[in-house]
Motif scaffolding. Structure first.
Motif, PDB file in Angstrom:
ATOM      1  N   ALA A 158      -5.009   6.927 -14.479  1.00 17.58           N
ATOM      2  CA  ALA A 158      -5.662   7.836 -13.534  1.00 17.58           C
ATOM      3  C   ALA A 158      -5.731   7.198 -12.144  1.00 17.58           C
ATOM      4  N   GLY A 159      -5.968   5.882 -12.092  1.00 17.19           N
ATOM      5  CA  GLY A 159      -5.987   5.170 -10.815  1.00 17.19           C
ATOM      6  C   GLY A 159      -4.638   5.194 -10.123  1.00 17.19           C
ATOM      7  N   ASN A 160      -3.559   5.102 -10.897  1.00 22.20           N
ATOM      8  CA  ASN A 160      -2.212   5.185 -10.335  1.00 22.20           C
ATOM      9  C   ASN A 160      -2.003   6.546  -9.678  1.00 22.20           C
ATOM     10  N   ILE A 161      -2.479   7.577 -10.341  1.00 14.94           N
ATOM     11  CA  ILE A 161      -2.327   8.934  -9.802  1.00 14.94           C
ATOM     12  C   ILE A 161      -3.139   9.095  -8.525  1.00 14.94           C
ATOM     13  N   SER A 162      -4.405   8.691  -8.560  1.00 12.08           N
ATOM     14  CA  SER A 162      -5.258   8.905  -7.384  1.00 12.08           C
ATOM     15  C   SER A 162      -4.831   8.065  -6.186  1.00 12.08           C
ATOM     16  N   SER A 163      -4.292   6.874  -6.428  1.00 11.40           N
ATOM     17  CA  SER A 163      -3.838   6.029  -5.313  1.00 11.40           C
ATOM     18  C   SER A 163      -2.378   6.284  -4.950  1.00 11.40           C
ATOM     19  N   ARG A 164      -1.701   7.091  -5.773  1.00 14.58           N
ATOM     20  CA  ARG A 164      -0.289   7.450  -5.559  1.00 14.58           C
ATOM     21  C   ARG A 164       0.608   6.215  -5.467  1.00 14.58           C
ATOM     22  N   LYS A 165       0.351   5.249  -6.353  1.00 13.00           N
ATOM     23  CA  LYS A 165       1.166   4.039  -6.386  1.00 13.00           C
ATOM     24  C   LYS A 165       2.506   4.316  -7.049  1.00 13.00           C
ATOM     25  N   LYS A 166       3.513   3.577  -6.615  1.00 16.03           N
ATOM     26  CA  LYS A 166       4.839   3.700  -7.215  1.00 16.03           C
ATOM     27  C   LYS A 166       4.869   3.041  -8.586  1.00 16.03           C
ATOM     28  N   ARG A 167       4.141   1.934  -8.706  1.00 12.58           N
ATOM     29  CA  ARG A 167       4.254   1.111  -9.907  1.00 12.58           C
ATOM     30  C   ARG A 167       2.918   0.444 -10.190  1.00 12.58           C
ATOM     31  N   THR A 168       2.506   0.478 -11.451  1.00 18.88           N
ATOM     32  CA  THR A 168       1.289  -0.209 -11.883  1.00 18.88           C
ATOM     33  C   THR A 168       1.604  -0.993 -13.143  1.00 18.88           C
ATOM     34  N   VAL A 169       1.228  -2.264 -13.140  1.00 12.23           N
ATOM     35  CA  VAL A 169       1.332  -3.095 -14.339  1.00 12.23           C
ATOM     36  C   VAL A 169      -0.100  -3.350 -14.796  1.00 12.23           C
ATOM     37  N   ILE A 170      -0.379  -3.028 -16.037  1.00 14.60           N
ATOM     38  CA  ILE A 170      -1.756  -3.088 -16.532  1.00 14.60           C
ATOM     39  C   ILE A 170      -2.043  -4.424 -17.212  1.00 14.60           C
ATOM     40  N   GLY A 171      -3.183  -5.002 -16.869  1.00 11.17           N
ATOM     41  CA  GLY A 171      -3.709  -6.185 -17.533  1.00 11.17           C
ATOM     42  C   GLY A 171      -3.189  -7.499 -16.993  1.00 11.17           C
ATOM     43  N   VAL A 172      -3.994  -8.531 -17.164  1.00 12.48           N
ATOM     44  CA  VAL A 172      -3.609  -9.873 -16.719  1.00 12.48           C
ATOM     45  C   VAL A 172      -2.375 -10.371 -17.473  1.00 12.48           C
ATOM     46  N   PRO A 173      -2.328 -10.251 -18.802  1.00 13.96           N
ATOM     47  CA  PRO A 173      -1.103 -10.688 -19.493  1.00 13.96           C
ATOM     48  C   PRO A 173       0.128  -9.919 -19.016  1.00 13.96           C
ATOM     49  N   GLY A 174      -0.014  -8.625 -18.751  1.00 16.80           N
ATOM     50  CA  GLY A 174       1.107  -7.824 -18.262  1.00 16.80           C
ATOM     51  C   GLY A 174       1.569  -8.273 -16.889  1.00 16.80           C
ATOM     52  N   LYS A 175       0.619  -8.565 -16.018  1.00 20.44           N
ATOM     53  CA  LYS A 175       0.968  -9.032 -14.673  1.00 20.44           C
ATOM     54  C   LYS A 175       1.625 -10.409 -14.727  1.00 20.44           C
ATOM     55  N   PHE A 176       1.145 -11.255 -15.639  1.00 19.84           N
ATOM     56  CA  PHE A 176       1.764 -12.575 -15.805  1.00 19.84           C
ATOM     57  C   PHE A 176       3.194 -12.427 -16.321  1.00 19.84           C
ATOM     58  N   TYR A 177       3.391 -11.524 -17.284  1.00 20.81           N
ATOM     59  CA  TYR A 177       4.721 -11.263 -17.830  1.00 20.81           C
ATOM     60  C   TYR A 177       5.663 -10.778 -16.727  1.00 20.81           C
ATOM     61  N   ALA A 178       5.199  -9.831 -15.900  1.00 24.78           N
ATOM     62  CA  ALA A 178       6.014  -9.315 -14.797  1.00 24.78           C
ATOM     63  C   ALA A 178       6.347 -10.431 -13.806  1.00 24.78           C
ATOM     64  N   PHE A 179       5.398 -11.332 -13.585  1.00 22.34           N
ATOM     65  CA  PHE A 179       5.624 -12.482 -12.701  1.00 22.34           C
ATOM     66  C   PHE A 179       6.726 -13.374 -13.271  1.00 22.34           C
ATOM     67  N   LEU A 180       6.651 -13.670 -14.574  1.00 19.71           N
ATOM     68  CA  LEU A 180       7.673 -14.500 -15.213  1.00 19.71           C
ATOM     69  C   LEU A 180       9.048 -13.844 -15.161  1.00 19.71           C
ATOM     70  N   VAL A 181       9.097 -12.539 -15.390  1.00 16.06           N
ATOM     71  CA  VAL A 181      10.380 -11.821 -15.331  1.00 16.06           C
ATOM     72  C   VAL A 181      11.012 -11.985 -13.958  1.00 16.06           C
ATOM     73  N   ARG A 182      10.195 -11.891 -12.946  1.00 16.16           N
ATOM     74  CA  ARG A 182      10.726 -11.927 -11.577  1.00 16.16           C
ATOM     75  C   ARG A 182      11.081 -13.340 -11.109  1.00 16.16           C
ATOM     76  N   TYR A 183      10.205 -14.308 -11.376  1.00 18.07           N
ATOM     77  CA  TYR A 183      10.381 -15.637 -10.791  1.00 18.07           C
ATOM     78  C   TYR A 183      10.882 -16.713 -11.756  1.00 18.07           C
ATOM     79  N   PHE A 184      10.680 -16.515 -13.048  1.00 19.79           N
ATOM     80  CA  PHE A 184      11.089 -17.516 -14.034  1.00 19.79           C
ATOM     81  C   PHE A 184      11.746 -16.857 -15.243  1.00 19.79           C
ATOM     82  N   PRO A 185      12.844 -16.130 -15.030  1.00 22.87           N
ATOM     83  CA  PRO A 185      13.447 -15.393 -16.149  1.00 22.87           C
ATOM     84  C   PRO A 185      13.963 -16.281 -17.273  1.00 22.87           C
ATOM     85  N   ALA A 186      14.504 -17.457 -16.960  1.00 23.99           N
ATOM     86  CA  ALA A 186      15.018 -18.340 -18.017  1.00 23.99           C
ATOM     87  C   ALA A 186      13.872 -18.865 -18.874  1.00 23.99           C
TER      88      ALA A 186
END
Length: 142
Positions: free
Chosen positions: A96-124
């Protein structure tokens, strides 16, 4: 002139960032959602339509939920409750927050954000972690 503001939200998974062993169909479907959302966002840029995608991380699973294994057979997911998992209600609030703020992309949760960080900066490093985890849990989906 746009008289209304609407949103189309795609619900995806962290599996959209990196394919997961034994979940190839699920991972590829979630990756496809990213492509669809990005394409629609470009096509409707001037139409006033918000196109968002929400990447849901480790979330409590309702009893009886299934996915499809790499060989196409259905697999029931086990109960997931840990201090790192998001509640279903919290995930709904984030969507609902994604809709109200009209964000393009939302990653939910600290573990999810950490995972997205690893994908981007430390894929190996992430690939090594996923492989190690898979070796330990490869019988989970059999």
């Amino acid at each position: 002139r746009v008289l209304f503001r609407s949103s189309v939200i795609f619900i995806s998974s962290l599996a959209a960032f990196r394919g997961l062993p034994s979940l190839s169909v699920y991972s590829s479907a979630k990756m496809a959602l990213t492509s669809i959302a990005e394409t629609l966002r470009i096509e409707h840029r001037h139409d006033g339509i918000h196109i968002g995608i929400v990447y849901v991380g480790y979330t409590e699973v309702e009893k009886g939920k299934t996915t499809i294994n790499a060989d196409g057979t259905p697999v029931e997911l086990g109960e997931r409750k840990s201090r790192l998992s998001e509640t279903i209600d919290n995930v709904a609030k984030k969507i609902a927050g994604n809709i109200s703020s009209r964000k393009k992309r939302t990653v939910i949760g600290v573990p999810g954000k950490f995972y997205a960080f690893l994908v981007r900066y430390f894929p190996a490093t992430l690939e090594m972690m996923v492989h190690r985890s898979y070796r330990k849990m490869k019988d989970l989906y059999k």
